[in-house]
Structures are given as C-alpha cells and as structure tokens.
Design an enzyme around this catalytic site. Sequence first.
Site, PDB file in Angstrom:
ATOM      1  NE  ARG A  51       1.516 -32.392  -2.409  1.00 56.54           N
ATOM      2  CZ  ARG A  51       2.442 -31.946  -3.253  1.00 56.54           C
ATOM      3  NH1 ARG A  51       2.286 -32.121  -4.525  1.00 56.54           N
ATOM      4  NH2 ARG A  51       3.556 -31.359  -2.834  1.00 56.54           N
ATOM      5  CB  THR A  52      -1.859 -29.374   2.710  1.00 57.32           C
ATOM      6  OG1 THR A  52      -1.127 -30.594   2.590  1.00 57.32           O
ATOM      7  CG2 THR A  52      -2.842 -29.492   3.845  1.00 57.32           C
ATOM      8  CE  LYS A  80       4.639  -6.535  11.787  1.00 60.85           C
ATOM      9  NZ  LYS A  80       3.279  -5.986  11.683  1.00 60.85           N
ATOM     10  NE  ARG A 101       1.743 -28.411   6.036  1.00 60.97           N
ATOM     11  CZ  ARG A 101       1.891 -29.092   4.906  1.00 60.97           C
ATOM     12  NH1 ARG A 101       2.837 -28.751   4.048  1.00 60.97           N
ATOM     13  NH2 ARG A 101       1.104 -30.102   4.613  1.00 60.97           N
ATOM     14  CG  HIS A 129      -0.610 -33.951   6.952  1.00 58.60           C
ATOM     15  ND1 HIS A 129      -1.770 -33.225   6.754  1.00 58.60           N
ATOM     16  CD2 HIS A 129       0.187 -33.685   5.887  1.00 58.60           C
ATOM     17  CE1 HIS A 129      -1.668 -32.555   5.616  1.00 58.60           C
ATOM     18  NE2 HIS A 129      -0.482 -32.808   5.076  1.00 58.60           N
TER      19      HIS A 129
HETATM   20  N1   CP Z   1       0.942 -33.935   1.144  1.00 55.29           N
HETATM   21  C1   CP Z   1       1.327 -32.709   1.568  1.00 55.29           C
HETATM   22  O1   CP Z   1       1.230 -32.361   2.755  1.00 55.29           O
HETATM   23  O2   CP Z   1       1.844 -31.919   0.580  1.00 55.29           O
HETATM   24  P1   CP Z   1       2.236 -30.383   0.770  1.00 55.29           P
HETATM   25  O3   CP Z   1       3.426 -30.348   1.694  1.00 55.29           O
HETATM   26  O4   CP Z   1       2.556 -29.882  -0.605  1.00 55.29           O
HETATM   27  O5   CP Z   1       1.067 -29.685   1.392  1.00 55.29           O
END
Ligand code: CP
Length: 308
Positions: A51-52, A80, A101, A129
């Site tokens: 999603r993100t 590396k 992320r 998040h």
């Molecule tokens: N909600 C969320 O962070 O989903 P993903 O891990 O798929 O990005």
Amino acid sequence: MRHFLTPSDFSKEEWRNLLDLAERIKNDPKRYAHVADGKKIATLFYEPSTRTRLSFETAMINLGGSVIGFHSADSSSVSKGESVADTIRIIGCFADICAMRHPKEGAPMVAASVSPIPVINAGDGGHQHPSQTLTDLFTIRSLKGRLEDLTIGICGDLKYGRTVHSLIRALSEYSGIRFVLISPQALRIPSYVREETLEKNSIPYQEVEKLEDVIGDLDILYMTRIQKERFFNEEEYNRLKDSYVLDMHKMDMAKKDMLVLHPLPRVNEIAPEVDNDPRAVYFKQVQYGVYARMALIMTLLNLEEPSC
Ligand code: CP
C-alpha cells in the site's frame, strides 16, 4: 524545507490544512492532475510494502509527476554497504522528495538530517508511520464527520504496531478523544507512548484484553496485525498470533455506526465475512490514502493549488 517524520512535525492547524486539501482533491482529483508536472518522488523501501509505496507512487503520478526508487535493500547499493545518509545525498541529485521505509527505528530521521530534499517517514521499524495516520484521520473525518468526541478502540499488536503509535499521537490533539487499548499483556503500548502522549496530555484511556468486553462502547475500531517480523522469538509469535479475530458475532455486539479501520495487510484478525458489512471501511481507507498522500506531497513541495 519540511520533513514528515512523526505526526508532531505538523501543528494541529497544519493537520487541518492537510486534511482540507485532501478533501478538495477527493472531490475533484482531475483539477490537480498537473500541479507536480516535472517533479519526481523517490520511494526508497528497505522493507516490503504494497500500500504505502504504491500509494505514494500513485499520488505523485496523479499529480502529474513521476517516480523513481527501489523496493528492497537487495536491489540497491545498500547491499554493498552504502549508508542511509549517503543514499539520501545521492537521491537528492535525482528527485524532489523521498518516501523512505526502513526496518531500523530512526533511519528516516538520520536521512532527513543530511537530506537536500523533503523526507517522508513511510514506516521505521516498530516506531512511527505518520502518512498512514494521515490516511486514518482523513478516513475517520470523511466518514464520521469529525475527529472530536470519539471513543477509539485499538486492537492487536500495540507494542510493535507503528501505525498505532502515530495514530495515538495525532488523535491526542483532538478534544473528547478516549482510547480503549485492546491487546494481550505482552503487546501493550510502549511506555514512551503512554508517558509522552497519553499521560502527559491527560488523555483518558483504558487497557483491556478482551475485545468482546468493550466493542459495544466504540465509535471506531482500529484493528491491527500481530507484527510477525518484529518478534525475536517464533514461539512467542505463534502463541499470540491469533489473539483476536473480528467476526460477525462480535460485529453484532458493536454500535450500528461503529467504523472498522485497519492499516492492512491483515492476516487472520478480521474474518472475510466482515468485509461486506458497511461498517468495514478498510478498503475505502486505502483509496483515501492516495488523496491524503497527494495533499502531503503538495504541501511538502509547496505546490500551488490550481485555480478553479
Ligand atoms: N499500511 C501499510 O503500511 O501497508 P504496507 O506495508 O503494504 O505498505
């Protein structure tokens, strides 16, 4: 230059402005189709995502911009031994903004400290998040009509669930919010969330183990997955993984207008039979996430709103 690393990076007024902009985008997305012409977002994902990452990429494409990036550490020079700090300096030569992320808590903050472009924390370990929280608040405000005077149940892995930590921080700014924190003893919220947010701001909350005992009190039920990847001990994960399963029997005990949110992905914690209940809004939440991230990109890049 602004970064978006935790919910506290924006004031309450700035949050309102972001949510208002997301609302205008939702109502007329085509109007925003060229506001980011020529701009690029880099999505730097050192940890899996559906999603993100795709939501940020869709958001930028919807604004007229384009996307570069990598979706695993293995496919970049991180394999590396390149540091996060060097990586962001390089990416700053290519892109205008970045969503990162990383499995290590604080990695996007390290990147931001040397970055020539805005950095969005797209999830750092079990910490925060904030763009998921923007999605969550936009979903609640759009479907409930308000962010005040709500009893919010948060159920599942409250220890490692980074979406939970950001959600509690952001919602604590609104009056009349009460949290019901539903988790096994071993997965309660970290002490920094309890002390620095709930107790410091005198936010009412209770901690319980059984969802059935409290579901009837809730305006919002925010379900979360037990975060397998954060456990050090597989036996402990196996013991806790099926602690909660929301099914129609439990939904029958809930208010008729309670909303069920989930940041997704889900594993077993919501039975598929719940998906058809109009109170289940977790798939709608994903669509709202695109509008929310469009608003976030516009805000961090200082992009002008097109005239009507
Ligand atoms: N909600 C969320 O962070 O989903 P993903 O891990 O798929 O990005």
